[in-house]
Scaffold this motif. Structure first.
Motif, short mmCIF file in Angstrom:
data_model
loop_
_atom_site.label_atom_id
_atom_site.label_comp_id
_atom_site.label_asym_id
_atom_site.label_seq_id
_atom_site.Cartn_x
_atom_site.Cartn_y
_atom_site.Cartn_z
N TRP A 220 0.83 -1.20 0.00
CA TRP A 220 0.00 0.00 0.00
C TRP A 220 0.87 1.25 0.00
CZ3 TRP A 220 -5.55 0.17 1.66
CH2 TRP A 220 -6.16 -1.07 1.51
N VAL A 221 1.95 1.22 0.76
CA VAL A 221 2.84 2.39 0.84
C VAL A 221 3.54 2.61 -0.50
CG1 VAL A 221 4.82 3.42 2.02
CG2 VAL A 221 3.15 2.09 3.33
N VAL A 222 3.97 1.56 -1.16
CA VAL A 222 4.60 1.70 -2.48
C VAL A 222 3.63 2.34 -3.46
CG1 VAL A 222 5.51 0.43 -4.48
CG2 VAL A 222 6.31 -0.13 -2.18
N VAL A 223 2.38 1.89 -3.48
CA VAL A 223 1.39 2.47 -4.38
C VAL A 223 1.19 3.95 -4.07
CG1 VAL A 223 -1.09 2.44 -4.97
CG2 VAL A 223 0.23 0.31 -4.97
N GLU A 224 1.13 4.31 -2.80
CA GLU A 224 0.98 5.72 -2.42
C GLU A 224 2.18 6.54 -2.90
OE1 GLU A 224 -0.53 9.19 -1.39
OE2 GLU A 224 -1.64 7.30 -1.42
N ARG A 225 3.37 6.01 -2.74
CA ARG A 225 4.57 6.72 -3.22
C ARG A 225 4.53 6.90 -4.73
NH1 ARG A 225 8.98 6.85 0.61
NH2 ARG A 225 7.87 7.36 2.52
N LEU A 226 4.09 5.89 -5.46
CA LEU A 226 3.99 6.02 -6.92
C LEU A 226 2.96 7.07 -7.30
CD1 LEU A 226 4.25 2.27 -7.96
CD2 LEU A 226 5.91 4.08 -8.46
N ARG A 227 1.86 7.15 -6.56
CA ARG A 227 0.85 8.20 -6.82
C ARG A 227 1.47 9.58 -6.62
NH1 ARG A 227 -3.48 4.77 -3.97
NH2 ARG A 227 -4.57 3.90 -5.75
N GLU A 228 2.24 9.74 -5.55
CA GLU A 228 2.91 11.02 -5.29
C GLU A 228 3.88 11.37 -6.40
OE1 GLU A 228 4.67 10.40 -1.44
OE2 GLU A 228 2.72 10.41 -0.41
N ARG A 229 4.67 10.40 -6.85
CA ARG A 229 5.63 10.64 -7.93
C ARG A 229 4.92 10.99 -9.23
NH1 ARG A 229 10.66 6.43 -7.92
NH2 ARG A 229 11.35 6.85 -5.80
N ALA A 230 3.78 10.36 -9.47
CA ALA A 230 3.03 10.59 -10.71
C ALA A 230 2.55 12.03 -10.82
CB ALA A 230 1.86 9.61 -10.81
N GLU A 231 2.41 12.72 -9.70
CA GLU A 231 2.02 14.13 -9.75
C GLU A 231 3.13 14.97 -10.37
OE1 GLU A 231 0.89 15.30 -5.81
OE2 GLU A 231 -0.74 13.84 -5.73
N ARG A 232 4.38 14.57 -10.18
CA ARG A 232 5.53 15.30 -10.73
C ARG A 232 6.00 14.70 -12.06
NH1 ARG A 232 6.87 13.81 -5.73
NH2 ARG A 232 8.61 12.52 -6.43
N ARG A 233 5.88 13.40 -12.19
CA ARG A 233 6.40 12.67 -13.34
C ARG A 233 5.35 11.65 -13.74
NH1 ARG A 233 11.50 11.11 -11.13
NH2 ARG A 233 10.50 9.25 -10.33
N PRO A 234 4.45 12.03 -14.67
CA PRO A 234 3.32 11.16 -15.01
C PRO A 234 3.75 9.76 -15.44
CG PRO A 234 3.04 13.31 -16.00
CD PRO A 234 4.44 13.28 -15.44
N LEU A 235 2.95 8.80 -15.04
CA LEU A 235 3.15 7.42 -15.47
C LEU A 235 2.59 7.26 -16.89
CD1 LEU A 235 2.05 5.70 -12.16
CD2 LEU A 235 4.38 5.90 -13.03
N PRO A 236 2.98 6.21 -17.60
CA PRO A 236 2.45 6.00 -18.95
C PRO A 236 0.93 5.91 -18.93
CG PRO A 236 4.27 4.50 -18.51
CD PRO A 236 3.95 5.18 -17.21
N PRO A 237 0.29 6.40 -20.00
CA PRO A 237 -1.17 6.28 -20.08
C PRO A 237 -1.58 4.82 -19.92
CG PRO A 237 -0.32 7.62 -21.87
CD PRO A 237 0.87 7.03 -21.18
N GLY A 238 -2.69 4.61 -19.23
CA GLY A 238 -3.18 3.26 -19.03
C GLY A 238 -2.58 2.55 -17.83
#
Length: 166
Positions: free
Chosen positions: A24-42
């Protein structure tokens, strides 16, 4: 079988059982990073309690599914991370490494039988020190968090790059 079109990252566990919440913590960290560096579409980021039916629903149709879960090992090495890329042979052999009674191994086997496996399944199993009731990660598991999150992000980027070349 429907076309595999996305990347699914699933953090498995219980955020109220200390180290069992690492996914759960890893997913939250990825969400935070995605605000600065978007993840690939989809790319989808999700959490799950480990129920096999819910896991299958989260990764169904994915080109790549990355699952992060706490694990028990003997002898134990709290914070040690195991990366397992499941191929056709391993997908037919359920794992008992999850810290849950039913979970990832059963989900993989059920998905295999039902024809609902993702194109690729990468599991990051993190050895925990404390799964008692309470929030927060033990120091050993917390120390693994940043490099683990980076590794999961690299899995996503490699899939994006492979898809772009393919």
């Amino acid at each position: 079988m429907k076309e595999r079109t996305h990347i699914a990252v699933v953090g498995v566990g219980n955020e109220y059982r200390h180290d069992d919440g690492i996914g759960w913590v890893v997913v939250e960290r990825l969400r935070e990073r995605a605000e600065r560096r978007p993840l690939p579409p989809g790319t989808t980021l999700a959490t799950c309690d480990g129920d096999p039916g819910r896991l299958i629903a989260l990764w169904e149709g994915a080109q790549l599914a990355v699952v992060v879960d706490a694990a028990h090992a003997h002898p134990s090495g709290p914070g040690r991370v195991h990366r397992i890329e499941l191929d056709a042979v391993r997908l037919s052999q359920p794992s008992r490494a999850s810290s849950h009674g039913l979970g990832l191994g059963e989900a993989v086997e059920l998905a295999r039988v039902l024809g609902r496996l993702p194109g690729r399944l990468v599991v990051y199993a993190v050895e925990g020190a404390d799964s008692s009731l309470g929030a927060g990660l033990s120091p050993a598991v917390a120390a693994a968090l940043a490099p683990l999150t980076e590794s999961v992000e690299l899995e996503i980027v490699r899939q994006r790059d492979a898809t772009a070349r393919g």
